[in-house]
Design an enzyme around this catalytic site. Structure first.
Site, PDB file in Angstrom:
ATOM      1  N   GLY A  21       0.832  -1.211   0.000  1.00 45.49           N
ATOM      2  CA  GLY A  21       0.000   0.000   0.000  1.00 45.49           C
ATOM      3  C   GLY A  21       0.862   1.255   0.000  1.00 45.49           C
ATOM      4  O   GLY A  21       2.096   1.187   0.081  1.00 45.49           O
ATOM      5  N   TYR A 143     -15.204   3.240   9.392  1.00 47.45           N
ATOM      6  CA  TYR A 143     -13.742   3.155   9.426  1.00 47.45           C
ATOM      7  C   TYR A 143     -13.234   3.672  10.775  1.00 47.45           C
ATOM      8  O   TYR A 143     -12.348   3.082  11.399  1.00 47.45           O
ATOM      9  CB  TYR A 143     -13.181   3.992   8.278  1.00 47.45           C
ATOM     10  CG  TYR A 143     -11.687   3.962   8.136  1.00 47.45           C
ATOM     11  CD1 TYR A 143     -11.026   2.786   7.797  1.00 47.45           C
ATOM     12  CD2 TYR A 143     -10.929   5.113   8.325  1.00 47.45           C
ATOM     13  CE1 TYR A 143      -9.645   2.773   7.647  1.00 47.45           C
ATOM     14  CE2 TYR A 143      -9.544   5.103   8.173  1.00 47.45           C
ATOM     15  CZ  TYR A 143      -8.914   3.922   7.843  1.00 47.45           C
ATOM     16  OH  TYR A 143      -7.546   3.905   7.697  1.00 47.45           O
ATOM     17  N   THR A 171      -2.624  12.238   9.788  1.00 50.54           N
ATOM     18  CA  THR A 171      -3.634  13.071   9.148  1.00 50.54           C
ATOM     19  C   THR A 171      -3.820  12.584   7.701  1.00 50.54           C
ATOM     20  O   THR A 171      -3.278  11.548   7.330  1.00 50.54           O
ATOM     21  CB  THR A 171      -3.181  14.546   9.208  1.00 50.54           C
ATOM     22  OG1 THR A 171      -4.273  15.360   8.837  1.00 50.54           O
ATOM     23  CG2 THR A 171      -1.975  14.819   8.316  1.00 50.54           C
TER      24      THR A 171
END
Ligand code: GFB
Length: 326
Positions: A21, A143, A171
């Site tokens: 990822g 989530y 963030t």
């Protein structure tokens, strides 16, 4: 003053869960400069949502350090339209890895959260203590709940079993390896792609979802990876730690900056039928800065670099397609 090093990654067997990822691959790049052994496993070999597969693999591989960068993630539309996947996948991944990490004697585990764990109307900038003080933003509560459960699980294993498990709260992130699919991506890659395609098509305008008013903070994923290594070596505690730049920008200003970087001079059309999400989400990074860490990449510079990376990625993908066809 930089916080003292209390744990060393040198010579350790380090597993980056989710190494393919955007976050996981940034961590792999960052860990290249540590003298450590990197462990990886693909989704085809171990489905992290299956407890037995995770336990068997971890018992065999015996990682000493684990970064939990594996997650089902996406932008506002993906979060809003796939609630079951976002809640189930993330709960299972975190629970399986954390539980197996204790059983196999992992020395340090770093779990990644997300700023959507904070209440929709949290005080700004958002201190770590704002967790569980108010209702969540509805577009990403699934989530968020999974991530809150993960943080609490890491805390609980520390409290009950003495495991050195910590949680970091990045963030909004961007950088190489991001998702550019317009339905499921986050705003920054989506707008980069839209501006690029509008420029090529010489389009009069491009669409920006929502009002353009929400404020967001963006951190380059290479800065995040550096902060994660920093925390792994220098932080030990129950409190999750915010990672960000401390700067925010409106979605309208972000779109304008992206158009400028890409060289697109058309008009922005705002689509009010799309949700704005949280009005503002700026992290209070004072805990991290007090430990001696700061983000290095300016937003404009980071966007320009990301745009170049994405163009190279597109070129490589086109080359591969040409090779398959020839
Ligand atoms: O990045 P984003 O999808 O997620 O959207 P969140 C941020 C803002 O950009 C929203 C606006 O106000 C969107 O309406 N926006 C404008 C766009 N144009 C676009 C576009 O073309 N695509 C997208 N995706 N947005 C996510 C959470 O929230 O943040 C996740 O859903 C996670 O759970 C992540 O926490 C970091 O910032 O709203």
């Amino acid at each position: 003053m930089t916080a003292p090093q209390i744990f060393s990654l040198q010579g350790k067997r380090i597993w980056v869960a989710g190494h393919r990822g955007m976050v996981g691959s940034a961590l792999m790049r960052r860990l290249d400069s540590e003298n450590a052994e990197q462990l990886t496993v693909t989704r085809e070999d171990v489905d992290l949502r299956r407890q037995e597969q995770v336990e068997t693999w971890m018992a065999r591989q015996k990682p000493q350090v684990v970064f939990v960068a594996a997650a089902t993630v996406g932008g506002i539309n993906a979060n809003n339209s796939l609630p079951a996947e976002f809640l189930y996948d993330n709960l299972m991944i975190e629970a399986n890895i954390i539980h197996a990490a204790r059983a196999t004697g992992v020395e340090k585990l770093v779990l990644l959260g997300s700023t959507c764990i904070y209440p929709k109307l949290a005080p700004q900038p958002i201190p770590e203590e704002a967790l569980l003080t108010g209702p969540l933003e509805p577009t990403n509560e699934w989530y968020a709940i999974a991530k809150i459960a993960g943080i609490k699980l890491a805390q609980a294993y520390r409290r009950q079993y003495g495991c050195d498990f910590i949680a970091a709260q990045p963030t909004n992130l961007y950088g190489p390896g991001d998702n550019y699919d317009l339905q499921s991506s986050h705003v920054l890659p989506a707008l980069l792609r839209k501006a690029h395609e509008a420029k090529i098509a010489d389009a009069k305008s491009m669409t920006v979802w929502g009002s353009g008013q929400p404020l967001r903070e963006f951190c380059h994923v290479d800065d995040l990876a550096d902060a994660l290594v920093f925390l792994a070596e220098r932080y030990c505690g129950e409190m999750h730690i915010n990672i960000g730049t401390g700067d925010e920008i409106s979605i309208r200003e972000l779109a304008e900056m992206i158009c400028d970087v890409v060289g697109y001079t058309g008009k922005l059309d705002f689509d009010p039928s799309k949700p704005d999400g949280t009005p503002r989400k700026l992290t209070d990074v004072s805990r991290l800065t007090a430990m001696g860490w700061r983000a290095k990449t300016g937003l404009r510079e980071g966007i320009a670099q990301t745009y170049r990376d994405w163009q190279v990625e597109m070129e490589n993908a086109a080359d591969r397609r040409r090779q398959v066809m020839s």
